[in-house]
Design an enzyme around this catalytic site. Structure first.
Site, PDB file in Angstrom:
ATOM      1  N   GLU A  72       0.805  -1.237   0.000  1.00 49.16           N
ATOM      2  CA  GLU A  72       0.000   0.000   0.000  1.00 49.16           C
ATOM      3  C   GLU A  72       0.834   1.281   0.000  1.00 49.16           C
ATOM      4  O   GLU A  72       0.288   2.372  -0.113  1.00 49.16           O
ATOM      5  CB  GLU A  72      -0.934  -0.003   1.216  1.00 49.16           C
ATOM      6  N   LYS A  85       5.796  -2.133   1.726  1.00 49.34           N
ATOM      7  CA  LYS A  85       5.181  -2.415   3.022  1.00 49.34           C
ATOM      8  C   LYS A  85       5.074  -3.924   3.272  1.00 49.34           C
ATOM      9  O   LYS A  85       5.333  -4.415   4.353  1.00 49.34           O
ATOM     10  CB  LYS A  85       3.784  -1.792   3.035  1.00 49.34           C
ATOM     11  N   GLN A  86       4.629  -4.657   2.250  1.00 51.35           N
ATOM     12  CA  GLN A  86       4.298  -6.062   2.477  1.00 51.35           C
ATOM     13  C   GLN A  86       4.505  -6.860   1.195  1.00 51.35           C
ATOM     14  O   GLN A  86       4.603  -6.292   0.112  1.00 51.35           O
ATOM     15  CB  GLN A  86       2.851  -6.180   2.942  1.00 51.35           C
TER      16      GLN A  86
HETATM   17  O1  IFM Z   1      -5.878  -5.930   4.036  1.00 50.45           O
HETATM   18  C1  IFM Z   1      -4.865  -5.362   4.789  1.00 50.45           C
HETATM   19  C2  IFM Z   1      -3.933  -4.638   3.867  1.00 50.45           C
HETATM   20  O2  IFM Z   1      -3.349  -5.520   2.952  1.00 50.45           O
HETATM   21  C3  IFM Z   1      -2.843  -3.954   4.672  1.00 50.45           C
HETATM   22  N1  IFM Z   1      -3.440  -3.034   5.606  1.00 50.45           N
HETATM   23  C4  IFM Z   1      -4.340  -3.690   6.545  1.00 50.45           C
HETATM   24  C5  IFM Z   1      -5.442  -4.436   5.821  1.00 50.45           C
HETATM   25  C6  IFM Z   1      -6.322  -5.183   6.826  1.00 50.45           C
HETATM   26  O3  IFM Z   1      -5.601  -6.211   7.429  1.00 50.45           O
END
Ligand code: IFM
Length: 707
Positions: free
Chosen positions: A464, A559-560
């Site tokens: 994100e 981020k991920q």
């Molecule tokens: O869906 C996630 C997203 O990928 C990252 N922020 C938090 C959300 C809820 O867990």
């Protein structure tokens, strides 16, 4: 193995975290693991699944009910309760085998020692019931007053949500009757008490509380106990039902309800617990993850799914994200297919809202809510983060641009059909859903004049921090999957030809000379700063790393798991070298700032048989709620609470990864890849209507049909 997790002393800095890790729930209500005497400042919550409310100008979020477990004592006129008074000793914790929260606290008073203890549980057979028992004992004769009843001062992030409150007693039941602000949904809690000793009894109201006052002269060393039967109801007639249910449960009595609780949890564990010989700590971790999933499963209501922070509070507006289909669903597919079906039905019901959302943005088909509440309503705000420096809301594009959500919904349906063999959901709306999602992606495709490829621009992938990018690998691969699934459902015709064309021409980013696939167009041109460098640029610990000016936004720090998530899902389409190259490249650039990240790295390492590299990711994902320190803030927005997606990711790592289970055409195959010290793993799971017991040791395994 250890089924009890606990804190052995009182630590004011752990109040909020303990509330989450000792969380109770039964799918209809979640009760935070907070102490009896705590109030809203200690984040007490009786979180109601599926009841949402909006106070004008604020975020829409789930409703916390009035707390019917509120209790404190006075000894010789002085209040003895935490967090204001230092205890001589204190213990609190969770027995997750039985779903029971407990505490024991010793106070030293000027005249002697007073000990209080209590336990409580959200009943697993009765969605509306919380039971509690409370004991007090002093080692000297003294006057004790116990105050216990309903606390209507509620911890809300965007409240207050309840109005027209009436606090009253009827037929010996204390009742708090309210209605929500927005839709005027009745919400009530009831509380009936059974007292085991002689005392003077009164009902009083103070501030926003209705309480019993039990006054008595306590004899030295005698234990005084009472039991509470507490009900939480919603909808028409809530107050009447809160009363009648409390009376019914009171009649059943604490012991019977307790034994039933132990027995239903026991049965549930018999069906799904994981046994690991050789590493008890990991055995506790994985079963605790399963506990976190069991307590949020919508077993009583057909129109619910699973919020991203479970039933631990109001974070993320109690909304359902892609977390459900991509991370959480798999546990239910193989342990509780009925619940899995409910999760799918929730999305089928949400199709109407998804079509409206697509239209709103000028697209065709179905664009699912990024943050889905009841009926698929998108609660995601255009301003999801507050800038800590200016105090201004920051425009984020999660709602508009995380278009991968619709593909996640389709992916969930495909997984459900594969695991259960139940194709009836197709004609019950899932076929239309898949086709509408394909139409949505079709309407997103763009073609450059001289290219024969179809691209998807202006999206946010799983990472994100990088908003509004073009050709995100994950998004494009998932869109392609949706076209493929839609084609399978369609007869020859214009629509089918269109999707076939889309499937053939959609642009899928390719690896560079080192085998690394750019996360999106231009990714490699971003500053290649290290994680430490990016971290060192932070001026405020709560500042948001993404958005227009975030410290990560214009760097390659993500981020991920993003490309890694894509490759984990579509690994069979790539060579091992490519998978390895991408794991290596992105690992050093991933913050793992989302709890959804670690399991994807772990799963991909396991596909490559890299057990040692995968294991730390298992440790991380399986302890997301067991160790303190997860992210609590995004800008000034509170994001604390439980992490069911991480728990679901741990389960996926267990079954697909370490056990190497695959489920194809009615057959289960195994490819054990156990960590060094795991001598044997045993698990039961359901597949296509049968129950199997799987035992693996070393490189061998057996799979026996047992039901
Ligand atoms: O869906 C996630 C997203 O990928 C990252 N922020 C938090 C959300 C809820 O867990």
């Amino acid at each position: 193995m250890e089924w009890i997790i606990k804190a052995e002393e009182f630590d004011p800095d752990k109040v909020e975290w303990n509330g989450t890790r000792f969380l109770l729930g039964n799918g209809r209500i979640g009760v935070r693991g907070t102490l009896d005497e705590y109030g809203k400042d200690q984040c007490v919550a009786v979180n109601m699944a599926g009841v949402y409310d909006q106070v004008e100008g604020k975020w829409r979020e789930p409703v916390n009910a009035p707390n019917p477990a509120y209790t404190y004592i006075l000894v010789d006129g002085e209040r003895y309760s935490l967090p204001d008074r230092e205890p001589a000793s204190h213990q609190e914790g969770l027995d997750f085998k039985k779903g029971i929260f407990f505490r024991k606290t010793l106070f030293i008073t000027p005249r002697g020692r007073v000990e209080i203890s209590s336990e409580r549980f959200c009943h697993y057979s009765y969605g509306d019931l919380i039971c509690m028992t409370y004991h007090v004992r002093a080692d000297f004769n003294c006057e004790i007053e116990i105050y216990t009843g309903i606390d209507n001062e509620i911890w809300d992030l965007n409240g207050p949500h309840l109005k027209n409150t009436r606090l009253y007693e009827e037929d010996g039941v204390l009742i708090s009757a309210n209605e929500t602000q927005e839709k005027k949904i009745p919400v009530a809690t009831g509380e009936k008490i059974h007292v085991d000793f002689r005392c003077e009894r009164q009902v009083i109201q103070e501030n926003d509380k209705i309480l019993h006052r039990l006054t008595f002269i306590a004899e030295k060393d005698r234990e005084y106990s009472f039991y509470k039967f507490m009900t939480v109801e919603k909808g028409p007639g809530a107050a009447e039902r809160a009363k009648s249910a409390a009376l019914d449960f009171y009649e059943k009595g604490y012991e019977m309800l307790y034994l039933d609780q132990v027995s239903v949890w026991g049965k549930s564990w018999d069906e799904s617990r994981v046994e690991i010989k050789g590493n008890e700590e990991d055995e506790t971790r994985i079963n605790y993850c399963i506990y976190q999933l069991k307590i949020l499963a919508p077993r009583f209501d057909k129109d619910l799914s699973v919020p991203a922070r479970g039933l631990s509070g109001q974070t993320y507006k109690g909304a359902v994200f892609w977390d459900t289909e991509m991370f959480i669903l798999d546990y239910f597919l193989y342990s509780d297919p009925e619940v899995a079906k409910t999760l799918i039905e929730y999305r089928i019901k949400g199709l109407k809202g998804a079509k409206i959302k697509a239209k709103e943005y000028g697209y065709e088909g179905a664009f699912y809510a990024w943050e889905s509440q009841e009926d698929g309503f998108d609660a995601c705000s255009d301003y999801n983060v507050t800038d800590v420096f200016s105090g201004r809301d920051m425009r984020t594009f999660f709602r508009d641009k995380q278009v991968h959500i619709s593909a996640a919904v389709v992916f969930g349906i495909i997984k459900y059909i594969k695991a259960t063999g139940d194709t009836t959901i197709l004609k019950d709306g899932a076929d239309e859903l898949i086709i509408e999602c394909a139409k949505f992606y079709d309407s997103l495709l763009l073609k450059k004049v001289h290219s024969d490829k179809y691209e998807i621009h202006d999206v946010i992938g799983p990472d994100e921090y990088h908003e509004r990018v073009n050709n995100n690998l994950y998004t494009n691969l998932m869109a392609k999957m949706v076209f493929e699934e839609a084609i399978k459902l369609l007869e020859e015709g214009e629509l089918r030809s269109r999707f076939e064309d889309d499937y053939k021409h959609i642009f899928i980013p390719t690896p560079n000379k080192d085998g690394v696939i750019p996360q999106f167009d231009g990714y490699f041109s971003l500053e290649d700063a290290t994680l430490d460098e990016v971290r060192s640029r932070i001026l405020n610990p709560k500042e948001y790393w993404g958005g227009a000016y975030g410290v990560a936004s214009w760097t390659q720090v993500i981020k991920q798991a993003d490309v890694v998530t894509a490759l984990e899902l579509f690994a069979q389409e790539y060579d091992r070298d490519i998978l390895k190259a991408n794991l290596d490249y992105y690992q050093s650039r991933t913050e793992h700032g989302s709890s959804l990240s670690a399991c994807m790295y772990g799963l991909l390492h396991l596909q490559l048989d890299e057990v040692e590299k995968a294991y730390p990711f298992f440790e991380k994902t399986s302890t997301a709620d067991l160790v303190q320190g997860g992210k609590q803030w995004a800008g000034n927005i509170y994001i604390g609470g439980s992490h069911p997606a991480a728990a679901g990711g741990a389960y996926q790592m267990m079954i697909y990864g370490f056990l190497g289970l695959s489920f194809e055409d009615g057959k289960i195959s195994m490819k054990p890849r156990l960590p060094k010290d795991w001598e044997e793993v045993k698990i039961r799971l359901k597949y296509r209507g049968n129950v199997y017991e799987i035992i693996e040791e070393g490189k061998r395994g057996t799979c026996t049909k047992i039901g």
